[in-house]
Design a protein around this motif. Structure first.
Motif, PDB file in Angstrom:
ATOM      1  N   HIS A  98      38.274 -14.207 -19.865  1.00 47.53           N
ATOM      2  CA  HIS A  98      38.106 -15.467 -19.127  1.00 47.53           C
ATOM      3  C   HIS A  98      36.620 -15.747 -18.916  1.00 47.53           C
ATOM      4  O   HIS A  98      36.008 -15.280 -17.957  1.00 47.53           O
ATOM      5  CB  HIS A  98      38.859 -15.413 -17.797  1.00 47.53           C
ATOM      6  CG  HIS A  98      40.344 -15.393 -17.973  1.00 47.53           C
ATOM      7  ND1 HIS A  98      41.035 -16.412 -18.599  1.00 47.53           N
ATOM      8  CD2 HIS A  98      41.281 -14.467 -17.635  1.00 47.53           C
ATOM      9  CE1 HIS A  98      42.319 -16.130 -18.626  1.00 47.53           C
ATOM     10  NE2 HIS A  98      42.498 -14.953 -18.057  1.00 47.53           N
ATOM     11  N   ASP A  99      36.054 -16.446 -19.844  1.00 42.58           N
ATOM     12  CA  ASP A  99      34.625 -16.741 -19.815  1.00 42.58           C
ATOM     13  C   ASP A  99      34.386 -17.949 -20.731  1.00 42.58           C
ATOM     14  O   ASP A  99      35.289 -18.372 -21.447  1.00 42.58           O
ATOM     15  CB  ASP A  99      33.842 -15.507 -20.312  1.00 42.58           C
ATOM     16  CG  ASP A  99      32.377 -15.509 -19.836  1.00 42.58           C
ATOM     17  OD1 ASP A  99      31.888 -16.568 -19.397  1.00 42.58           O
ATOM     18  OD2 ASP A  99      31.740 -14.451 -19.942  1.00 42.58           O
ATOM     19  N   TRP A 100      33.176 -18.475 -20.669  1.00 45.53           N
ATOM     20  CA  TRP A 100      32.799 -19.563 -21.576  1.00 45.53           C
ATOM     21  C   TRP A 100      32.085 -18.986 -22.790  1.00 45.53           C
ATOM     22  O   TRP A 100      31.164 -18.173 -22.635  1.00 45.53           O
ATOM     23  CB  TRP A 100      31.847 -20.538 -20.888  1.00 45.53           C
ATOM     24  CG  TRP A 100      32.506 -21.438 -19.882  1.00 45.53           C
ATOM     25  CD1 TRP A 100      32.625 -21.216 -18.552  1.00 45.53           C
ATOM     26  CD2 TRP A 100      33.133 -22.695 -20.149  1.00 45.53           C
ATOM     27  NE1 TRP A 100      33.295 -22.258 -17.957  1.00 45.53           N
ATOM     28  CE2 TRP A 100      33.613 -23.183 -18.906  1.00 45.53           C
ATOM     29  CE3 TRP A 100      33.338 -23.457 -21.309  1.00 45.53           C
ATOM     30  CZ2 TRP A 100      34.295 -24.403 -18.804  1.00 45.53           C
ATOM     31  CZ3 TRP A 100      34.001 -24.667 -21.185  1.00 45.53           C
ATOM     32  CH2 TRP A 100      34.472 -25.133 -19.947  1.00 45.53           C
ATOM     33  N   ALA A 101      32.483 -19.396 -23.972  1.00 48.14           N
ATOM     34  CA  ALA A 101      31.702 -19.098 -25.169  1.00 48.14           C
ATOM     35  C   ALA A 101      30.563 -20.119 -25.205  1.00 48.14           C
ATOM     36  O   ALA A 101      30.811 -21.326 -25.135  1.00 48.14           O
ATOM     37  CB  ALA A 101      32.568 -19.228 -26.414  1.00 48.14           C
ATOM     38  N   VAL A 102      29.321 -19.622 -25.252  1.00 49.04           N
ATOM     39  CA  VAL A 102      28.196 -20.560 -25.159  1.00 49.04           C
ATOM     40  C   VAL A 102      27.391 -20.680 -26.452  1.00 49.04           C
ATOM     41  O   VAL A 102      26.637 -21.630 -26.620  1.00 49.04           O
ATOM     42  CB  VAL A 102      27.238 -20.199 -23.994  1.00 49.04           C
ATOM     43  CG1 VAL A 102      27.918 -20.492 -22.664  1.00 49.04           C
ATOM     44  CG2 VAL A 102      26.788 -18.755 -24.066  1.00 49.04           C
ATOM     45  N   ASP A 103      27.550 -19.717 -27.358  1.00 48.73           N
ATOM     46  CA  ASP A 103      26.813 -19.855 -28.622  1.00 48.73           C
ATOM     47  C   ASP A 103      27.482 -19.007 -29.695  1.00 48.73           C
ATOM     48  O   ASP A 103      28.232 -18.069 -29.392  1.00 48.73           O
ATOM     49  CB  ASP A 103      25.351 -19.439 -28.453  1.00 48.73           C
ATOM     50  CG  ASP A 103      24.446 -20.131 -29.474  1.00 48.73           C
ATOM     51  OD1 ASP A 103      24.964 -20.881 -30.336  1.00 48.73           O
ATOM     52  OD2 ASP A 103      23.220 -19.924 -29.405  1.00 48.73           O
ATOM     53  N   VAL A 104      27.186 -19.378 -30.923  1.00 51.89           N
ATOM     54  CA  VAL A 104      27.697 -18.633 -32.071  1.00 51.89           C
ATOM     55  C   VAL A 104      26.516 -18.342 -32.995  1.00 51.89           C
ATOM     56  O   VAL A 104      25.742 -19.251 -33.310  1.00 51.89           O
ATOM     57  CB  VAL A 104      28.760 -19.448 -32.841  1.00 51.89           C
ATOM     58  CG1 VAL A 104      29.188 -18.722 -34.115  1.00 51.89           C
ATOM     59  CG2 VAL A 104      29.965 -19.735 -31.953  1.00 51.89           C
ATOM     60  N   ASP A 105      26.377 -17.068 -33.384  1.00 50.17           N
ATOM     61  CA  ASP A 105      25.376 -16.690 -34.384  1.00 50.17           C
ATOM     62  C   ASP A 105      26.129 -16.403 -35.678  1.00 50.17           C
ATOM     63  O   ASP A 105      26.752 -15.351 -35.828  1.00 50.17           O
ATOM     64  CB  ASP A 105      24.608 -15.448 -33.901  1.00 50.17           C
ATOM     65  CG  ASP A 105      23.499 -15.039 -34.873  1.00 50.17           C
ATOM     66  OD1 ASP A 105      23.587 -15.434 -36.066  1.00 50.17           O
ATOM     67  OD2 ASP A 105      22.573 -14.330 -34.449  1.00 50.17           O
ATOM     68  N   GLU A 107      24.978 -15.923 -38.634  1.00 47.68           N
ATOM     69  CA  GLU A 107      24.356 -14.880 -39.462  1.00 47.68           C
ATOM     70  C   GLU A 107      24.851 -13.507 -39.034  1.00 47.68           C
ATOM     71  O   GLU A 107      25.356 -12.726 -39.835  1.00 47.68           O
ATOM     72  CB  GLU A 107      22.823 -14.938 -39.294  1.00 47.68           C
ATOM     73  CG  GLU A 107      22.173 -16.125 -39.938  1.00 47.68           C
ATOM     74  CD  GLU A 107      22.108 -15.961 -41.451  1.00 47.68           C
ATOM     75  OE1 GLU A 107      21.618 -14.917 -41.903  1.00 47.68           O
ATOM     76  OE2 GLU A 107      22.590 -16.869 -42.164  1.00 47.68           O
ATOM     77  N   ALA A 108      24.733 -13.243 -37.729  1.00 54.44           N
ATOM     78  CA  ALA A 108      25.141 -11.943 -37.190  1.00 54.44           C
ATOM     79  C   ALA A 108      26.653 -11.861 -36.986  1.00 54.44           C
ATOM     80  O   ALA A 108      27.199 -10.784 -36.740  1.00 54.44           O
ATOM     81  CB  ALA A 108      24.437 -11.693 -35.859  1.00 54.44           C
ATOM     82  N   LYS A 109      27.344 -12.994 -37.064  1.00 53.57           N
ATOM     83  CA  LYS A 109      28.786 -13.106 -36.809  1.00 53.57           C
ATOM     84  C   LYS A 109      29.139 -12.605 -35.408  1.00 53.57           C
ATOM     85  O   LYS A 109      29.923 -11.672 -35.225  1.00 53.57           O
ATOM     86  CB  LYS A 109      29.596 -12.381 -37.882  1.00 53.57           C
ATOM     87  CG  LYS A 109      29.422 -12.997 -39.272  1.00 53.57           C
ATOM     88  CD  LYS A 109      30.277 -12.302 -40.304  1.00 53.57           C
ATOM     89  CE  LYS A 109      31.405 -13.208 -40.768  1.00 53.57           C
ATOM     90  NZ  LYS A 109      32.209 -12.635 -41.833  1.00 53.57           N
ATOM     91  N   THR A 110      28.510 -13.234 -34.432  1.00 54.91           N
ATOM     92  CA  THR A 110      28.824 -12.917 -33.034  1.00 54.91           C
ATOM     93  C   THR A 110      28.978 -14.206 -32.225  1.00 54.91           C
ATOM     94  O   THR A 110      28.390 -15.238 -32.564  1.00 54.91           O
ATOM     95  CB  THR A 110      27.703 -12.074 -32.365  1.00 54.91           C
ATOM     96  OG1 THR A 110      26.472 -12.787 -32.461  1.00 54.91           O
ATOM     97  CG2 THR A 110      27.566 -10.702 -33.012  1.00 54.91           C
ATOM     98  N   VAL A 111      29.750 -14.078 -31.139  1.00 52.64           N
ATOM     99  CA  VAL A 111      29.914 -15.167 -30.179  1.00 52.64           C
ATOM    100  C   VAL A 111      29.335 -14.688 -28.857  1.00 52.64           C
ATOM    101  O   VAL A 111      29.701 -13.605 -28.384  1.00 52.64           O
ATOM    102  CB  VAL A 111      31.405 -15.498 -29.968  1.00 52.64           C
ATOM    103  CG1 VAL A 111      31.570 -16.629 -28.938  1.00 52.64           C
ATOM    104  CG2 VAL A 111      32.068 -15.875 -31.278  1.00 52.64           C
ATOM    105  N   SER A 112      28.428 -15.460 -28.252  1.00 51.98           N
ATOM    106  CA  SER A 112      27.897 -15.022 -26.969  1.00 51.98           C
ATOM    107  C   SER A 112      28.582 -15.754 -25.822  1.00 51.98           C
ATOM    108  O   SER A 112      29.026 -16.893 -25.955  1.00 51.98           O
ATOM    109  CB  SER A 112      26.377 -15.176 -26.910  1.00 51.98           C
ATOM    110  OG  SER A 112      26.010 -16.483 -27.250  1.00 51.98           O
ATOM    111  N   LEU A 113      28.656 -15.034 -24.693  1.00 54.86           N
ATOM    112  CA  LEU A 113      29.416 -15.504 -23.536  1.00 54.86           C
ATOM    113  C   LEU A 113      28.485 -15.884 -22.396  1.00 54.86           C
ATOM    114  O   LEU A 113      27.417 -15.293 -22.228  1.00 54.86           O
ATOM    115  CB  LEU A 113      30.361 -14.403 -23.053  1.00 54.86           C
ATOM    116  CG  LEU A 113      31.369 -13.902 -24.099  1.00 54.86           C
ATOM    117  CD1 LEU A 113      32.138 -12.705 -23.571  1.00 54.86           C
ATOM    118  CD2 LEU A 113      32.318 -15.025 -24.492  1.00 54.86           C
TER     119      LEU A 113
END
Lengths: 234, 422
Positions: B105-112, B114-120
């Motif tokens: 339960h959080d907001w996804a705020v960015d997607v990389d 290249e690195a294939k990650t989602v930041s919260l």
């Protein structure tokens, strides 16, 4: 109309024997006509088999969910375990509003509001219950599936894994647990009935526009696959 | 394959997850990771099907800020008084417990990418092999002159489920006797094409009971709308004289609002209003833009599997996608999610991938037991999701047909929410 016996004398005898039922026993001939709304799912009479619903020979006096071989809903099994037995009174309540009596029954039927209609249907069904030996050998038999579908289509063995994928489209509306509120249950149907129904939509013999559209683009193998998958979904 | 076996496997995965909790970064052990952003009709369905059908072979993480999700579909029935708000609330407990989905339960705020990650928003990031974005809609700033998100309490959009719908209903019920309700309808394309017009019907239904001399004005930047003949017939039958719909040919697109003064200007004519529903122009939910998979307002996708044109490992479902002929609806998102889940599972585990099939039906309620519907089936072509066949309710249908249609919509609600959350 060629149908069976409720002989006036027998009817009188029942009325005398069971005074409480007297005013509930209806006209079996009218009941035979009214039963046409039931034969999509239920057969009754000589050679009647279980279809989408169980056959109804011998229903009177039987414990709910007690007929061997038919996959009853858990709700109906529980009702039987709790002691529900089919009598004029309980059947009358059930067909007035099935889910009022058995809350999660798979019987997709809105209910009959007119007590006279219910009494007529029960009078008709009563003919097939009193004594199994009285069930007639030939006419009249209400058959669930009259169709002219090519036997080759019915013979197709469905691929249940493909059926599982295709079923996801059905499950946007139909419930996998067999619940039926506003939209009928499609689980545990005999394969033949499922295939016949879907082809009837595809050919626009059955009227519902959503189902005509959904069935319209399914090919014979896809319908068989869905029938195979939903037959075993519990 | 039997369902029992799958359920057993799912339960085992859930138990394992419990032992290792709290786990934010789903530990790989060589298993592929799928991250799903958005727990609505697209995302919850995709996560559920991926986890359910992969028997624990895929780590599925679902990112959704709300613990209780209020469906936007059927929120009009709440506004009309046919549903309680709690009837529309659902939670994610079953997805976690029964299928082993890692619900964050959080907001996804960015997607990389290249690195294939989602930041919260809460910190940390999640790695993915496949990323499924189903963020719904956001509003285009400045599309209705005088309105921005800071005005959403004075003039609610009520176009996302939950508190906004509650606010709008309260404002409608608090209108003075004989007061005026205004709606600023959105330009195409927007979420739920019949939605604004079902809403007008439901507002009229509520006002007819509580405030029958009230008036309803609709300023619409379009000349026509979904199920127009059906709605107009219904409005004439049930709400005669209450509803004034002003289309673009009469200046309905030339609108500004003043939320402080509670006025609406339509083609230069200023009207004092007592409640006002502003539904602005829409675009894909922001995370799609942050991921760099949008082109203009929406994210173009390939019809066969909902992968984006920009990145084969990033998929976009539902309202945020630009896919072709399907309307932006919960039903469409749910349908697309199942096609996508089948394709993603195939790509990650080698399971069978079946041809894409899509469908949609939109039910609308005009008044008590007066339901109508429109729907279509679709297929994937090289170019887009293309319509195959369709139908629409007819004007002049019997009351029995309309009642059955409404009851069917109730059945659909039970069906789709079970397909998302159970």
């Amino acid at each position: 109309m060629a149908r069976l016996p409720i002989l006036p004398a027998a009817l009188a005898a029942i009325c005398v024997a069971g005074a409480a039922w007297a005013e509930e026993i209806g006209d079996a001939e009218k009941g035979a006509d009214l039963f046409s709304t039931c034969i999509g799912c239920h057969e009754v009479g000589a050679g009647a088999r279980d279809r989408i619903g169980p056959h109804l020979n011998g229903i009177f006096g039987r414990r709910a969910a007690a007929h061997d071989g038919y996959p009853y809903s858990r709700s109906m099994q529980r009702a039987g375990d709790d002691g529900l037995t089919w009598t004029f009174e309980t059947l009358d309540a059930y067909i007035e509003n099935p889910r009022a009596l058995v809350s999660k029954t798979r019987m997709s039927f809105r209910g009959l509001k007119d007590p006279r209609d219910r009494a007529d249907i029960l009078a008709y069904l009563r003919d097939f219950s009193d004594n199994p030996s009285d069930v007639p050998e030939a006419e009249p038999t209400a058959r669930a599936t009259d169709h002219d579908l090519d036997p080759a289509i019915l013979a197709i063995q469905g691929d249940p894994e493909y059926g599982e994928y295709l079923s996801s489209e059905c499950l946007t509306c139909h419930l996998p647990d067999g619940g039926a509120e506003g939209i009928p249950s499609i689980t545990r149907w005999p394969v033949e009935d499922f295939v016949v129904a879907m082809h009837a939509y595809k050919r626009k013999l059955r009227p519902h526009p959503v189902m005509q559209m959904m069935a319209g683009r399914l090919n014979d193998e896809e319908i068989a696959a869905l029938a195979a998958y939903f037959r075993d979904l519990d | 394959m039997t369902l029992n076996r799958r359920l057993f496997m799912g339960a085992g995965a859930a138990a394992a997850a419990t032992l290792k909790a709290p786990v934010l970064l789903a530990e790989g052990h060589g298993k592929p990771n799928v991250v799903v952003v958005g727990g609505g009709a697209g995302g919850a369905t995709a996560a559920r099907y991926l986890a359910k059908d992969s028997d624990g072979a895929i780590n599925v993480t679902l990112i959704e800020p709300s613990r209780t999700y209020f469906t936007c579909f059927f929120s009009n029935l709440y506004i009309g008084g046919f549903k309680e708000i709690d009837d529309l609330g659902h939670n994610y407990g079953t997805l976690a417990a029964k299928y082993g989905i890692n619900v964050v339960h959080d907001w996804a705020v960015d997607v990389d990418r290249e690195a294939k990650t989602v930041s919260l928003a809460g910190g940390g990031s999640l790695p993915y092999d496949k990323l499924i974005l189903s963020p719904g809609i956001d509003f285009i700033g400045g599309s209705v002159e005088g309105w921005d998100l800071s005005a959403q309490n004075a003039m609610p959009h009520a176009y996302k489920g939950g508190s906004q719908a509650e606010l709008l209903r309260a404002q409608i019920l608090n209108m003075p006797e004989g007061g005026t309700f205004a709606m600023v309808a959105p330009p195409n394309p927007f979420r739920c094409p019949p939605g604004p017009y079902e809403r007008i019907s439901m507002v009229a239904h509520a006002l007819k009971a509580s405030n029958p001399t009230a008036k309803i004005i609709v300023a619409d930047p379009k000349e026509k709308f979904s199920k127009m003949a059906l709605f107009q017939e219904g409005w004439a039958n049930h709400y005669e004289g209450m509803i004034d719909w002003i289309g673009s040919d009469f200046g309905g697109g030339n609108v500004s609002v003043d939320p402080a003064a509670m006025t609406v200007s339509i083609d230069g004519e200023v009207t004092q209003v007592d409640a006002c529903n502003v539904i602005p122009a829409m675009k894909a939910g922001r995370i799609a833009e942050m991921a760099g998979v949008t082109d203009g307002n929406w994210a173009p996708v390939n019809a066969a599997d909902m992968s984006t044109k920009a990145d084969p490992d990033v998929y976009v479902l539902g309202d945020a996608s630009q896919q072709g002929d399907m309307p932006k609806s919960g039903f469409s998102a749910n349908s697309q999610a199942k096609v996508c889940a089948n394709a993603v599972r195939g790509a990650l585990t080698g399971s069978r991938v079946f041809p894409a099939k899509f469908s949609n039906t939109c039910w609308s309620l005009i008044d008590t037991n007066d339901g109508v519907k429109v729907g279509a089936t679709y297929e994937a072509t090289e170019e887009k999701i293309a319509k195959v066949d369709g139908f629409i309710s007819s004007t002049g249908e019997s009351s029995d047909v309309r009642r059955a249609t409404y009851e069917e919509s109730e059945g659909w609600y039970a069906g789709i929410t079970a397909d998302m959350f159970s």
